[in-house]
Design a protein around this motif. Structure first.
Motif, short mmCIF file in Angstrom:
data_model
loop_
_atom_site.label_atom_id
_atom_site.label_comp_id
_atom_site.label_asym_id
_atom_site.label_seq_id
_atom_site.Cartn_x
_atom_site.Cartn_y
_atom_site.Cartn_z
N VAL A 172 16.67 0.93 -3.15
CA VAL A 172 15.78 1.44 -4.18
C VAL A 172 15.81 2.96 -4.14
O VAL A 172 15.69 3.56 -3.06
N ARG A 174 14.85 6.73 -3.89
CA ARG A 174 13.72 7.26 -3.14
C ARG A 174 12.51 7.56 -4.02
O ARG A 174 11.36 7.23 -3.67
N GLN A 177 10.83 4.39 -4.93
CA GLN A 177 10.22 3.81 -3.74
C GLN A 177 8.87 4.49 -3.46
O GLN A 177 7.86 3.82 -3.21
N ASN A 181 5.09 2.62 -3.83
CA ASN A 181 4.30 2.42 -2.61
C ASN A 181 3.10 3.35 -2.52
O ASN A 181 2.16 3.07 -1.76
N ALA A 252 11.02 -2.47 -3.73
CA ALA A 252 10.40 -1.34 -3.04
C ALA A 252 9.28 -1.81 -2.13
O ALA A 252 9.12 -1.30 -1.01
N ARG A 256 9.18 -2.62 2.57
CA ARG A 256 8.17 -2.01 3.44
C ARG A 256 7.37 -3.04 4.24
O ARG A 256 6.53 -2.66 5.04
#
Length: 445
Positions: A172, A174, A177, A181, A252, A256
């Motif tokens: 994904v 940056r 992402q 998030n 994304a 995590r």
């Protein structure tokens, strides 16, 4: 007031009124910018991504909008769902002053045809048309997301590897992402649990299923899901079905999720899907694979592949079959059956380049029984005859297929017939007729 901040323009700045000693410095600077913009004459102030500006900038824009300098025009762009707080564009409710014009333009997502056109302009060729659907599903029609995918394809084109496969392995971007998030980070634990459950499921799901994976009671789940929707992390994809706006947003979040939590969610997903009246075999196989338990995954993947072939979902079938062939633990019998099934799927695929690459990889497997390799090689030769101008390779593959199909006279005859119609430059017409006659007399069951 502005001269200390713009020393190179100090001699050109307009004469400003006296400073008000009790006025806060921030207000003085804002008034200075207001007077400077008014002194410029006709000007356009454009601010992009207003949803990311700090409080001071938002206050300045509010001042300019409420009391605009003469001959100043403002253009502000923003994403509504990314606006902070109550999602007021300028921080507080705003109504244009009397005599001040303006308009609001809402941009909608791109349609699939638009994404396909964007792909054609970036990578060209027939691949763009076939890739349009994949790009549209991954981006949800958002131009920025589609452009990021196209940049990946332009940078990483590999001969014989389909664009869809390249995208599946791409990270994904940056910026995306971080944007996704950052919204998740401000949610309460219950809402985060629902978002993570949706990321693991990977397809739009109902509230009950999300609650089961997240481990929440009904009332908690409703509040958590509502919070995720209000933050625009999740959207209602269909009545009562919730998921992400696009594939990269889901990815994304998924990337995590820490390993132990991710494993527990996949286990809960298998349990939930297996309990349905008609188990979602492809989804179950996906979750089993993510567990890393090969013994649990293999039978589920074989069943899912058979189902995908039966219902004509060739894309899903091809992906599952290739995953199976890449697994060393697959039994010889299942490997032969899987390879043959994949060769038939690839032969009928519209993507001839990808089909040729897949079939070439399959026949390179030394573990395949010779007759199975011969049948797959025949599919490869037929694909080449329909799509390639390399006659020498076509004929060579047919000749090898005939040898490998010695125990399968019916298929060997088909290969001989194709070879006889090949107009090989190294043979005479009599030799071609002889091959055709041999094929006619060599038919078997």
């Amino acid at each position: 007031m502005l001269a200390p901040h713009l020393p190179e323009l100090a001699d050109r700045l307009p004469e400003l009124g006296p400073e008000i000693g009790t006025e806060p410095r921030k207000q003085q600077l804002m008034r200075g910018v207001h007077d400077l913009l008014g002194a410029l004459g006709p000007a356009v102030l454009m601010v992009e991504d207003l949803h990311w500006v700090d409080e001071a900038t938002r206050d300045l824009l509010l001042l300019l909008a409420r009391n605009p300098p003469q001959q100043l025009r403002m253009v502000l762009t923003y994403r509504r769902f990314d606006l902070p707080g109550a999602r007021n564009v300028l921080g507080v409710p705003y109504r244009r002053p009397v005599g001040i014009g303006g308009t609001e333009i809402a941009l909608s997502s791109l349609a699939e045809a638009d994404v396909r056109e964007l792909a054609a302009s970036a990578i060209g060729g027939p691949a763009a048309a076939r890739l349009g659907r994949v790009l549209f599903e991954r981006s949800g029609g958002l131009p920025l997301v589609a452009e990021e995918d196209l940049l990946v394809l332009v940078d990483r084109q590999v001969e014989g590897v389909s664009p869809a496969s390249l995208l599946a392995d791409a990270a994904v971007p940056r910026a995306l992402q971080e944007a996704v998030n950052s919204r998740v980070a401000v949610l309460d634990p219950g809402a985060v649990a629902v978002v993570q459950a949706a990321a693991v499921l990977a397809v739009p799901a109902g509230e009950e299923q999300l609650a089961a994976l997240a481990g929440l009671a009904d009332e908690q789940a409703e509040q958590a899901l509502t919070a995720a929707l209000e933050a625009d992390v999740l959207v209602e994809r269909a009545p009562g079905r919730y998921g992400f706006r696009h594939v990269l947003a889901r990815q994304a979040v998924y990337e995590r999720i820490l390993g132990p939590r991710r494993r527990r969610l996949h286990l809960r997903a298998i349990e939930s899907l297996s309990g349905q009246g008609r188990p979602a075999l492809v989804q179950i196989a996906h979750h089993a694979r993510q567990l890393g338990d090969v013994a649990a995954w293999l039978p589920r993947a074989l069943a899912a592949a058979d189902h995908a072939v039966a219902v004509g979902d060739e894309g899903v079938a091809a992906e599952l079959l290739q995953q199976l062939l890449a697994e060393p633990a697959l039994s010889p019998v299942d490997r032969a059956r899987t390879a043959l099934t994949l060769s038939n799927v690839a032969f009928w695929s519209a993507d001839s380049v990808a089909s040729t690459a897949i079939l070439s990889r399959i026949i390179a497997d030394p573990a395949l029984p010779t007759p199975v390799r011969g049948e797959i090689r025949l599919n490869l030769a037929r694909t080449l005859m329909n799509t390639s101008t390399d006659r020498a390779r076509q004929m060579a593959e047919l000749e090898r297929a005939i040898t490998e199909l010695e125990s399968r006279p019916g298929l060997a005859a088909s290969a001989m017939a194709a070879l006889g119609m090949g107009h090989r430059s190294a043979t005479t017409l009599a030799q071609d007729r002889e091959m055709m006659d041999r094929a006619g007399g060599d038919r078997g069951p």
